[in-house]
Design a protein around this motif. Structure first.
Motif, PDB file in Angstrom:
ATOM      1  N   ALA A  39      14.646  42.372  23.952  1.00 51.96           N
ATOM      2  CA  ALA A  39      15.919  41.617  24.006  1.00 51.96           C
ATOM      3  C   ALA A  39      16.173  40.798  23.849  1.00 51.96           C
ATOM      4  O   ALA A  39      16.143  39.546  22.912  1.00 51.96           O
ATOM      5  N   LEU A  40      15.017  40.247  25.022  1.00 49.97           N
ATOM      6  CA  LEU A  40      14.426  38.301  25.086  1.00 49.97           C
ATOM      7  C   LEU A  40      13.730  38.120  23.955  1.00 49.97           C
ATOM      8  O   LEU A  40      14.221  37.238  23.229  1.00 49.97           O
ATOM      9  N   GLN A  41      13.000  39.032  22.857  1.00 52.86           N
ATOM     10  CA  GLN A  41      12.114  38.860  21.834  1.00 52.86           C
ATOM     11  C   GLN A  41      13.070  38.483  20.831  1.00 52.86           C
ATOM     12  O   GLN A  41      13.188  36.901  19.333  1.00 52.86           O
ATOM     13  N   SER A  42      14.685  38.748  20.676  1.00 53.16           N
ATOM     14  CA  SER A  42      15.764  38.812  19.546  1.00 53.16           C
ATOM     15  C   SER A  42      15.797  37.335  20.204  1.00 53.16           C
ATOM     16  O   SER A  42      16.313  36.797  18.746  1.00 53.16           O
ATOM     17  N   LEU A  43      16.561  37.608  21.169  1.00 53.42           N
ATOM     18  CA  LEU A  43      16.914  36.166  21.324  1.00 53.42           C
ATOM     19  C   LEU A  43      16.031  35.152  20.914  1.00 53.42           C
ATOM     20  O   LEU A  43      16.956  33.812  20.634  1.00 53.42           O
ATOM     21  N   LYS A  44      14.670  35.036  21.407  1.00 52.91           N
ATOM     22  CA  LYS A  44      14.130  33.737  21.253  1.00 52.91           C
ATOM     23  C   LYS A  44      14.140  33.675  19.922  1.00 52.91           C
ATOM     24  O   LYS A  44      14.341  32.539  19.353  1.00 52.91           O
ATOM     25  N   GLU A  45      13.720  35.055  18.675  1.00 52.69           N
ATOM     26  CA  GLU A  45      14.430  34.596  17.506  1.00 52.69           C
ATOM     27  C   GLU A  45      15.861  33.121  16.820  1.00 52.69           C
ATOM     28  O   GLU A  45      15.473  32.356  15.994  1.00 52.69           O
ATOM     29  N   ALA A  46      16.817  33.636  17.637  1.00 56.50           N
ATOM     30  CA  ALA A  46      18.227  33.759  17.216  1.00 56.50           C
ATOM     31  C   ALA A  46      18.311  32.267  17.540  1.00 56.50           C
ATOM     32  O   ALA A  46      18.482  31.299  16.918  1.00 56.50           O
ATOM     33  N   GLU A  47      17.519  31.847  18.481  1.00 56.76           N
ATOM     34  CA  GLU A  47      17.176  30.663  19.646  1.00 56.76           C
ATOM     35  C   GLU A  47      16.594  28.943  18.753  1.00 56.76           C
ATOM     36  O   GLU A  47      16.689  28.636  18.577  1.00 56.76           O
ATOM     37  N   ALA A  48      15.836  29.676  17.729  1.00 57.53           N
ATOM     38  CA  ALA A  48      14.524  29.442  16.870  1.00 57.53           C
ATOM     39  C   ALA A  48      15.874  28.838  16.331  1.00 57.53           C
ATOM     40  O   ALA A  48      15.649  28.069  15.396  1.00 57.53           O
ATOM     41  N   LEU A  49      16.386  29.448  15.158  1.00 57.02           N
ATOM     42  CA  LEU A  49      17.291  29.308  14.627  1.00 57.02           C
ATOM     43  C   LEU A  49      18.698  28.009  14.588  1.00 57.02           C
ATOM     44  O   LEU A  49      18.297  27.363  13.911  1.00 57.02           O
ATOM     45  N   THR A  50      19.167  28.750  15.744  1.00 56.26           N
ATOM     46  CA  THR A  50      20.040  27.589  16.314  1.00 56.26           C
ATOM     47  C   THR A  50      19.117  25.933  16.440  1.00 56.26           C
ATOM     48  O   THR A  50      19.957  25.480  15.768  1.00 56.26           O
ATOM     49  N   GLN A  51      18.216  25.701  16.829  1.00 55.66           N
ATOM     50  CA  GLN A  51      16.997  24.785  16.643  1.00 55.66           C
ATOM     51  C   GLN A  51      17.276  23.724  15.696  1.00 55.66           C
ATOM     52  O   GLN A  51      16.960  23.428  14.792  1.00 55.66           O
ATOM     53  N   ARG A  52      16.762  24.923  14.778  1.00 50.28           N
ATOM     54  CA  ARG A  52      16.247  25.030  13.036  1.00 50.28           C
ATOM     55  C   ARG A  52      17.555  24.475  12.544  1.00 50.28           C
ATOM     56  O   ARG A  52      17.612  22.760  11.720  1.00 50.28           O
ATOM     57  N   GLU A  53      18.472  24.987  12.584  1.00 53.00           N
ATOM     58  CA  GLU A  53      19.805  24.482  11.604  1.00 53.00           C
ATOM     59  C   GLU A  53      20.725  23.781  12.560  1.00 53.00           C
ATOM     60  O   GLU A  53      21.586  23.286  11.597  1.00 53.00           O
ATOM     61  N   GLN A  54      20.197  23.727  14.000  1.00 52.78           N
ATOM     62  CA  GLN A  54      21.699  22.436  14.969  1.00 52.78           C
ATOM     63  C   GLN A  54      23.295  22.851  14.690  1.00 52.78           C
ATOM     64  O   GLN A  54      23.877  22.265  14.495  1.00 52.78           O
ATOM     65  N   LEU A  55      22.656  23.929  14.880  1.00 48.00           N
ATOM     66  CA  LEU A  55      24.272  24.417  14.825  1.00 48.00           C
ATOM     67  C   LEU A  55      25.362  24.519  16.168  1.00 48.00           C
ATOM     68  O   LEU A  55      26.304  24.638  16.263  1.00 48.00           O
ATOM     69  N   ASP A  56      24.041  23.760  17.212  1.00 43.69           N
ATOM     70  CA  ASP A  56      25.469  23.256  18.048  1.00 43.69           C
ATOM     71  C   ASP A  56      26.358  24.106  19.390  1.00 43.69           C
ATOM     72  O   ASP A  56      25.311  24.629  19.763  1.00 43.69           O
ATOM     73  N   LYS A  57      27.495  24.501  18.870  1.00 39.57           N
ATOM     74  CA  LYS A  57      28.606  25.191  19.810  1.00 39.57           C
ATOM     75  C   LYS A  57      28.301  26.584  19.307  1.00 39.57           C
ATOM     76  O   LYS A  57      28.554  27.394  20.383  1.00 39.57           O
TER      77      LYS A  57
END
Length: 434
Positions: A39-57
């Motif tokens: 689960a954490l591995q999936s969340l790390k991938e999601a977190e990487a996307l949020t940082q790259r795309e600057q999804l803010d909220k």
């Protein structure tokens, strides 16, 4: 849980920042299975996307999930670090809450998650997107979600999704999925020329994903172009061999071809026609069975598989499949109404049980839905059955009362009253004391 995992892996939603949502949903499933590291591995991938795309909220969704999983793993320092990120972001955007933010982005995230988690959530998803649209009426992603949710709530001759789909297509002109949904809606509403225009535009889009081919196939199947539909479906199946949706649509195609052969031979295929029909039945059954293997909650697959068993005279297996779907919870009311109609026909014409058929026709009619298509089929079936029983002098009083019930539901109160009065007179003649 396996059903949800399959829905997530076989992404059938438009690709609108969808990758982050998919990673978060997959993490949720893995958490439910006790696979916290995964689960954490999936969340790390999601977190990487949020940082790259600057999804803010929208980052709050991923950070909140990370905090929860770390907490469950007793990694309290890591959990606190993510809670701090959530708190700081809430402060940055002046949220009155310490760890929560009410905003259009959160409503949209919830809407997309609900859309992925089964048909019983479509109404809630629609409400989420509607709430987001109050804040940003012209947001392409929110209109996209609202249109998809409305389409999944829409059936047959209803048109609640028509204008939302038109607006979503206008705001997302390069999205072939939305164009195909709009074409399917227009097809249902009897506007074939406009529907074909959007189908052609969707097919011209070179970025079509496999799930789009599946919906294109639905359009061509209804148009009667079964071979073209099958070609699209098998093309999509090469990319997504474990898609329950694609296997189901292929099963429908083979069922349609079998019906075409039966109709062309006056319902009595012989010789080579019989062999071809039998082969089509076997192929349809194979794909409906595969559908249910991949997604055990695919309600209409049980009904279609049951009807294929009826074609082979295996009434016991047909009954088993009908009972499985009738025992399912949270069925969409329109689908449930259609199941009662088809099960009633099975009881009437295969099991020769008119009483059970009447019971299920009435159960279907008691379901209040906005669509009139299945309701009209139920009324017609019940009326024909009542009229035949009257002609054959079978339970005449009950049959006349049943006919009155049909007229009442059709809104013909004078005919309904005439039937009820006739039934009353017959009752009095048979029972003078009454």
């Amino acid at each position: 849980m396996p059903d949800l995992e399959m829905r997530i892996s076989a992404t059938e939603l438009p690709d609108t920042s969808n990758s982050m949502q998919i990673h978060n949903l997959l993490a949720y499933v893995r958490h439910l299975k006790g696979q916290h590291e995964e689960a954490l591995q999936s969340l790390k991938e999601a977190e990487a996307l949020t940082q790259r795309e600057q999804l803010d909220k929208r980052s709050l969704v991923t950070w909140g999930n990370c905090a929860w999983v770390h907490y469950l793993m007793d990694s309290l320092a890591e959990a606190q670090a993510y809670l701090d990120k959530v708190e700081n972001t809430c402060k940055e955007f002046s949220s009155p809450f310490r760890y929560r933010m009410e905003c259009a982005e959160m409503d949209s995230e919830e809407g997309w998650a609900l859309l992925k988690c089964g048909g019983q959530n479509n109404r809630r998803a629609m409400a989420c997107f509607a709430k987001a649209l109050k804040v940003e009426p012209e947001n392409p992603d929110y209109n996209n979600g609202y249109a998809v949710a409305a389409y999944r709530q829409d059936f047959n001759d209803n048109s609640i999704s028509l204008e939302p789909l038109r607006k979503a297509v206008r705001l997302n002109p390069d999205d072939p999925y939305l164009k195909v949904l709009l074409a399917l809606k227009l097809q249902n509403l009897g506007k074939p020329d406009e529907a074909r225009m959007y189908i052609e535009e969707a097919q011209a889009n070179t970025s079509c994903q496999p799930y789009v081919f599946g919906y294109l196939a639905k359009f061509y199947l209804k148009e009667g172009f079964v071979e073209r539909a099958l070609s699209l479906l098998y093309r999509a199946l090469q990319a997504r061999p474990l898609s329950a949706f694609l296997h189901y649509q292929i099963g429908l195609c083979y069922k349609k071809q079998m019906i075409q052969i039966k109709e062309a031979t006056n319902m009595q295929p012989r010789g080579q026609d019989r062999e071809i029909a039998d082969q089509l039945i076997r192929l349809a059954m194979l794909h409906f069975q595969k559908t249910l293997e991949l997604r055990p909650t695919y309600d209409t697959a049980y009904v279609n598989l049951a009807e294929m068993y009826i074609e082979t005279g295996q009434f016991g297996k047909a009954e088993d499949n009908f009972q499985k779907v009738l025992s399912m919870r949270n069925l969409d009311v329109t689908i449930l109404q259609d199941i009662h109609f088809r099960y009633g026909r099975f009881q009437q014409f295969c099991k020769r049980s008119e009483d059970r058929a009447i019971t299920h026709y009435i159960k279907g009619l008691k379901i209040e839905v906005t669509s009139s298509y299945v309701r009209n089929k139920l009324l017609e079936a019940l009326q024909k059955l009542a009229e035949r029983r009257i002609r054959q002098n079978v339970h005449v009083v009950e049959s006349i009362s049943l006919l009155g019930f049909v007229y009442k539901l059709r809104g013909d109160m004078s005919e309904a009253l005439r039937c009820y009065e006739k039934a009353l007179r017959l009752t009095q003649a048979l029972n003078p004391e009454f």
